[in-house]
Write a protein that holds these residues in place. Structure first.
Motif, PDB file in Angstrom:
ATOM      1  N   ALA A  92       0.812  -1.216   0.000  1.00 37.18           N
ATOM      2  CA  ALA A  92       0.000   0.000   0.000  1.00 37.18           C
ATOM      3  C   ALA A  92       0.847   1.268   0.000  1.00 37.18           C
ATOM      4  O   ALA A  92       0.322   2.357  -0.255  1.00 37.18           O
ATOM      5  CB  ALA A  92      -0.924  -0.004   1.219  1.00 37.18           C
ATOM      6  N   MET A  93       2.144   1.145   0.258  1.00 40.46           N
ATOM      7  CA  MET A  93       2.989   2.329   0.377  1.00 40.46           C
ATOM      8  C   MET A  93       3.754   2.645  -0.908  1.00 40.46           C
ATOM      9  O   MET A  93       3.985   3.811  -1.223  1.00 40.46           O
ATOM     10  CB  MET A  93       3.991   2.138   1.520  1.00 40.46           C
ATOM     11  N   GLY A  94       4.188   1.636  -1.635  1.00 37.74           N
ATOM     12  CA  GLY A  94       5.059   1.876  -2.783  1.00 37.74           C
ATOM     13  C   GLY A  94       4.589   1.162  -4.022  1.00 37.74           C
ATOM     14  O   GLY A  94       3.455   0.704  -4.119  1.00 37.74           O
ATOM     15  N   ALA A  95       5.481   1.089  -5.012  1.00 38.83           N
ATOM     16  CA  ALA A  95       5.129   0.459  -6.284  1.00 38.83           C
ATOM     17  C   ALA A  95       6.388  -0.100  -6.939  1.00 38.83           C
ATOM     18  O   ALA A  95       7.480   0.462  -6.805  1.00 38.83           O
ATOM     19  CB  ALA A  95       4.462   1.471  -7.205  1.00 38.83           C
ATOM     20  N   ALA A  96       6.213  -1.211  -7.636  1.00 41.95           N
ATOM     21  CA  ALA A  96       7.320  -1.793  -8.385  1.00 41.95           C
ATOM     22  C   ALA A  96       7.660  -0.882  -9.567  1.00 41.95           C
ATOM     23  O   ALA A  96       6.827  -0.123 -10.043  1.00 41.95           O
ATOM     24  CB  ALA A  96       6.957  -3.187  -8.866  1.00 41.95           C
ATOM     25  N   VAL A  97       8.893  -0.966 -10.037  1.00 39.14           N
ATOM     26  CA  VAL A  97       9.358  -0.118 -11.139  1.00 39.14           C
ATOM     27  C   VAL A  97       9.490  -0.967 -12.391  1.00 39.14           C
ATOM     28  O   VAL A  97      10.152  -2.008 -12.376  1.00 39.14           O
ATOM     29  CB  VAL A  97      10.718   0.530 -10.792  1.00 39.14           C
ATOM     30  N   ALA A  98       8.858  -0.505 -13.469  1.00 38.76           N
ATOM     31  CA  ALA A  98       8.979  -1.216 -14.735  1.00 38.76           C
ATOM     32  C   ALA A  98      10.402  -1.082 -15.260  1.00 38.76           C
ATOM     33  O   ALA A  98      11.114  -0.123 -14.952  1.00 38.76           O
ATOM     34  CB  ALA A  98       7.985  -0.648 -15.753  1.00 38.76           C
ATOM     35  N   LYS A  99      10.801  -2.027 -16.077  1.00 39.26           N
ATOM     36  CA  LYS A  99      12.160  -2.003 -16.639  1.00 39.26           C
ATOM     37  C   LYS A  99      12.339  -0.730 -17.453  1.00 39.26           C
ATOM     38  O   LYS A  99      11.504  -0.393 -18.285  1.00 39.26           O
ATOM     39  CB  LYS A  99      12.399  -3.239 -17.500  1.00 39.26           C
ATOM     40  N   SER A 100      13.436  -0.029 -17.198  1.00 39.51           N
ATOM     41  CA  SER A 100      13.670   1.253 -17.855  1.00 39.51           C
ATOM     42  C   SER A 100      14.121   1.056 -19.297  1.00 39.51           C
ATOM     43  O   SER A 100      14.663   0.012 -19.669  1.00 39.51           O
ATOM     44  CB  SER A 100      14.727   2.048 -17.098  1.00 39.51           C
ATOM     45  N   GLU A 101      13.844   2.086 -20.104  1.00 39.29           N
ATOM     46  CA  GLU A 101      14.273   2.055 -21.494  1.00 39.29           C
ATOM     47  C   GLU A 101      15.762   2.418 -21.575  1.00 39.29           C
ATOM     48  O   GLU A 101      16.390   2.785 -20.591  1.00 39.29           O
ATOM     49  CB  GLU A 101      13.416   3.029 -22.302  1.00 39.29           C
ATOM     50  N   GLU A 102      16.304   2.335 -22.777  1.00 38.06           N
ATOM     51  CA  GLU A 102      17.727   2.590 -22.962  1.00 38.06           C
ATOM     52  C   GLU A 102      18.087   4.016 -22.553  1.00 38.06           C
ATOM     53  O   GLU A 102      17.384   4.974 -22.893  1.00 38.06           O
ATOM     54  CB  GLU A 102      18.094   2.357 -24.428  1.00 38.06           C
ATOM     55  N   LEU A 103      19.189   4.152 -21.839  1.00 38.92           N
ATOM     56  CA  LEU A 103      19.617   5.457 -21.355  1.00 38.92           C
ATOM     57  C   LEU A 103      20.589   6.097 -22.338  1.00 38.92           C
ATOM     58  O   LEU A 103      21.290   5.417 -23.082  1.00 38.92           O
ATOM     59  CB  LEU A 103      20.304   5.321 -19.997  1.00 38.92           C
ATOM     60  N   VAL A 104      20.665   7.430 -22.286  1.00 42.64           N
ATOM     61  CA  VAL A 104      21.670   8.146 -23.080  1.00 42.64           C
ATOM     62  C   VAL A 104      23.025   7.959 -22.402  1.00 42.64           C
ATOM     63  O   VAL A 104      23.116   7.654 -21.208  1.00 42.64           O
ATOM     64  CB  VAL A 104      21.313   9.644 -23.194  1.00 42.64           C
ATOM     65  N   PRO A 105      24.130   8.124 -23.140  1.00 44.14           N
ATOM     66  CA  PRO A 105      25.464   7.864 -22.574  1.00 44.14           C
ATOM     67  C   PRO A 105      25.775   8.642 -21.304  1.00 44.14           C
ATOM     68  O   PRO A 105      26.389   8.092 -20.371  1.00 44.14           O
ATOM     69  CB  PRO A 105      26.401   8.265 -23.722  1.00 44.14           C
ATOM     70  N   SER A 106      25.379   9.908 -21.230  1.00 40.87           N
ATOM     71  CA  SER A 106      25.704  10.692 -20.036  1.00 40.87           C
ATOM     72  C   SER A 106      24.997  10.144 -18.804  1.00 40.87           C
ATOM     73  O   SER A 106      25.530  10.218 -17.686  1.00 40.87           O
ATOM     74  CB  SER A 106      25.327  12.162 -20.242  1.00 40.87           C
ATOM     75  N   HIS A 107      23.815   9.561 -18.979  1.00 43.47           N
ATOM     76  CA  HIS A 107      23.110   8.954 -17.854  1.00 43.47           C
ATOM     77  C   HIS A 107      23.697   7.578 -17.525  1.00 43.47           C
ATOM     78  O   HIS A 107      23.699   7.166 -16.359  1.00 43.47           O
ATOM     79  CB  HIS A 107      21.622   8.860 -18.156  1.00 43.47           C
TER      80      HIS A 107
END
Length: 656
Positions: free
Chosen positions: A163-178
């Motif tokens: 009830a407090m949080g949420a799962a995180v979906a798989k992130s998409e491809e990041l840019v090089p600086s990230h």
């Protein structure tokens, strides 16, 4: 830790758990029969790999043989109907059909008192719960529901945390600086795996989606499962907070769960909430990443902060080109313009292209303007909460100014149009970002056209115009003014925005001579505003009624200065000619006679509008008599007397 559970493992795990329960049940049965040998049968072997859930649990929480059997005793009551009557028989009371510590100490091998302590694994990690009772040893014991499911091979997040949080979906491809930030975060945690308290990591930035993507990717690299929790949902009651902390630690131990704490509302927290959060962060033995727009300090526990900026200009160009490749590949010539004005994240760029694709009309000229306007809308939400967006429709023909002042405004527009060529292609932006912001000061009395000039620039550049009242931003509390200004600039840096800081007199003044702490503080506020204006990639405008009150040291840091003088009679006549829309019915209006009114353009527009309402109510075209009545009302509002000289030659006509 989490492990792969296939069908073969599940069958073997179930068999092993039933054999273990049978061993503990045998101990209960032997205890019931006085005088018989109570030696338990040998432990069964687990034939598959990875290990059983029970073995994994014992290894994770370092359970002794006695603690393992206490857990099995509690699990048996839930999974095997024969356990409850055996417990009652062993305790000699039919009503006490549940396990207790006293029962465990009596019937299980290798029993020892320290296992009952709050600091021991069973209670510290909340593997079992103690019910109500008169004494510790006679109170009912119950296995935690999540742990019970875990032993049977079924994983689910603790219901109190769901009830407090949420799962995180798989992130998409990041840019090089990230990606570079991800690698730094991973290396920090990778180098300190054996520490009981991992360093806290903090990602600071204005794009919540980018913060989340970077944090979740770092977790994936370390085989952590990211789970988000808004900071305001943390309980402030110490007892409940400790329970939540314990459950998060248990989730990390069981299933590699990492906590991503969303701290967008840090400035909204009161003292009690802030104290609770600090205590939570200081002691939680689990990986935590703070996601926030502002930096947070931690007293004792190491806190390592990374600033998350938007993708670089070159990264944004590549993102635009990739997103446009199958939609509008011929727009590459417009990509530089989009990157120059809009500082969007990778997700923002994809969303803009997706929206443009759904709205495309088929007109070959449509995509550039369509994308431009969609980008403007993308940049609005955060700034809409902090400033007033002004609808603009005025053009150059509506602005009555001497040609010299108009030329300065045109020059400011040229700087905005050509900044990419000059700053990037010609190298002027290569060494330092300071001084690259395009700033202007509009000075003049109220109603002389300062705001209209800003509207004309916004219309010319096809950019949004936001008005910020500096008199409302300035705070008497040290540091608050800078925070308020910082939020505005941070929100505006997504691009496509002209910032109009109204009432600059509230902040500026002749402050170069520092006489006391108030002067020093005011100097700091002004310096901060000018610093942000110099670094702001768009156009920022200050308006003032009193240019002479601003110190020359400050004026030198502003690129364009436009003086809005009180209009002369020729300019007033021109303003009167433009005061009524073409659809408005007018009759026998003489702009030269009207120009005798000693009022600025803003007052002229007020008089014209009020005269239109008076004429409409009388069902007549606008005439001099209607303007006379409206002028009297406007002068009364200004606490001035309308003179005979000003209405000479048209009062008689107005009176009929």
């Amino acid at each position: 830790m989490i492990f792969y559970r296939n069908a073969d493992w599940r069958r073997e795990n179930q068999r092993y758990l039933m054999q273990e329960l049978a061993r503990v049940r045998q101990a209960l049965m032997q205890a019931e029969e006085a005088g018989e040998n109570t030696t338990s049968p040998p432990l069964p072997l687990f034939a598959s790999s990875p290990p059983s859930a029970l073995e994994q649990l014992c290894q994770t929480f370092k359970l002794s043989a006695f603690e393992r059997d206490v857990l099995l005793l509690c699990a048996g009551v839930e999974l095997d109907a024969s356990f409850a009557p055996l417990c009652a028989a062993s305790l000699g009371d039919a009503q006490k059909n549940y396990p207790t510590f006293s029962l465990a100490l009596a019937v299980l091998e290798d029993a020892y008192w320290e296992a009952l302590a709050p600091t021991a694994s069973l209670r510290r990690s909340r593997l079992i719960e103690i019910g109500a009772g008169n004494t510790l040893t006679t109170s009912p014991l119950r296995i935690d529901e999540q742990i019970l499911h875990y032993l049977t091979g079924t994983y689910h997040l603790n219901e109190r945390l769901v009830a407090m949080g949420a799962a995180v979906a798989k992130s998409e491809e990041l840019v090089p600086s990230h990606w570079q930030l991800v690698e730094k975060m991973v290396s920090i945690w990778y180098l300190t795996p054996s520490e009981p308290l991992l360093p806290l990591l903090q990602l600071c930035g204005n794009d919540a989606a980018s913060l989340l993507a970077i944090a979740s990717t770092a977790c994936d690299k370390l085989n952590f499962i990211p789970y988000t929790l808004p900071v305001e949902l943390l309980p402030t009651d110490i007892g409940i907070l400790n329970l939540v902390k314990c459950l998060w630690e248990r989730e990390f131990s069981l299933n590699n769960l990492a906590l991503l704490l969303e701290c967008d509302r840090l400035e909204m927290l009161d003292g009690k909430e802030e104290k609770a959060i600090s205590q939570f962060l200081e002691s939680i033995q689990a990986p935590v990443i703070l996601l926030s727009s502002d930096r947070r300090r931690q007293k004792h526990r190491p806190l390592i902060t990374f600033d998350v900026t938007s993708p670089t200009s070159e990264e944004q160009r590549l993102l635009w080109q990739k997103a446009l490749s199958d939609f509008a590949p011929n727009l590459n010539g417009h990509v530089d313009t989009l990157v120059s004005h809009f500082n969007l994240s990778d997700r923002g760029i994809r969303a803009a292209c997706l929206k443009a694709r759904s709205q495309e009309s088929g007109d070959v000229n449509s995509p550039p303007l369509l994308l431009w306007d969609i980008c403007r809308i993308q940049a609005r939400p955060r700034l809409d909460e902090l400033a007033q967006r002004m609808e603009t429709s005025a053009g150059w023909d509506d602005l009555v100014l001497p040609e010299r002042e108009k030329q300065v405004l045109r020059d400011a527009a040229k700087h905005i149009h050509q900044r990419t060529k000059v700053y990037e292609h010609w190298g002027f932006g290569g060494k330092s970002k300071r001084g690259l912001g395009i700033s202007a000061l509009f000075a003049g009395a109220s109603g002389t056209g300062k705001t209209m000039a800003a509207e004309v620039l916004a219309q010319e550049l096809r950019l949004d115009l936001y008005r910020i009242d500096l008199s409302a931003v300035v705070s008497k509390y040290i540091g608050e003014t800078e925070k308020n200004l910082g939020r505005v600039f941070d929100a505006a840096e997504m691009g496509g925005v002209i910032l109009l800081f109204d009432e600059a007199d509230a902040l500026f003044g002749k402050r170069s001579e520092v006489k006391d702490s108030h002067d020093r503080h005011a100097n700091m506020e002004v310096a901060y505003l000018l610093q942000r204006m110099e670094a702001y990639p768009g156009l920022s405008i200050l308006t003032t009624n009193l240019k002479n009150s601003i110190d020359q040291a400050f004026l030198r840091r502003i690129r364009f200065i436009v003086q809005f003088l009180f209009p002369d009679i020729n300019q007033r006549a021109e303003i009167w000619l433009k005061a009524f829309p073409s659809q408005t019915p007018i009759e026998e209006l003489d702009e030269w006679k009207l120009a005798n009114l000693q009022v600025a353009g803003g007052n002229i527009r007020n008089i014209a509008l009020n005269a239109a309402f008076i004429a409409a109510e009388a069902d007549q075209p606008v005439r001099m008599e209607h303007i006379l009545q409206a002028a009297k009302n406007e002068y009364m509002k200004m606490e001035r007397q309308l003179t005979d000289v000003e209405v000479k030659g048209w009062v008689k006509t107005a009176n009929g």
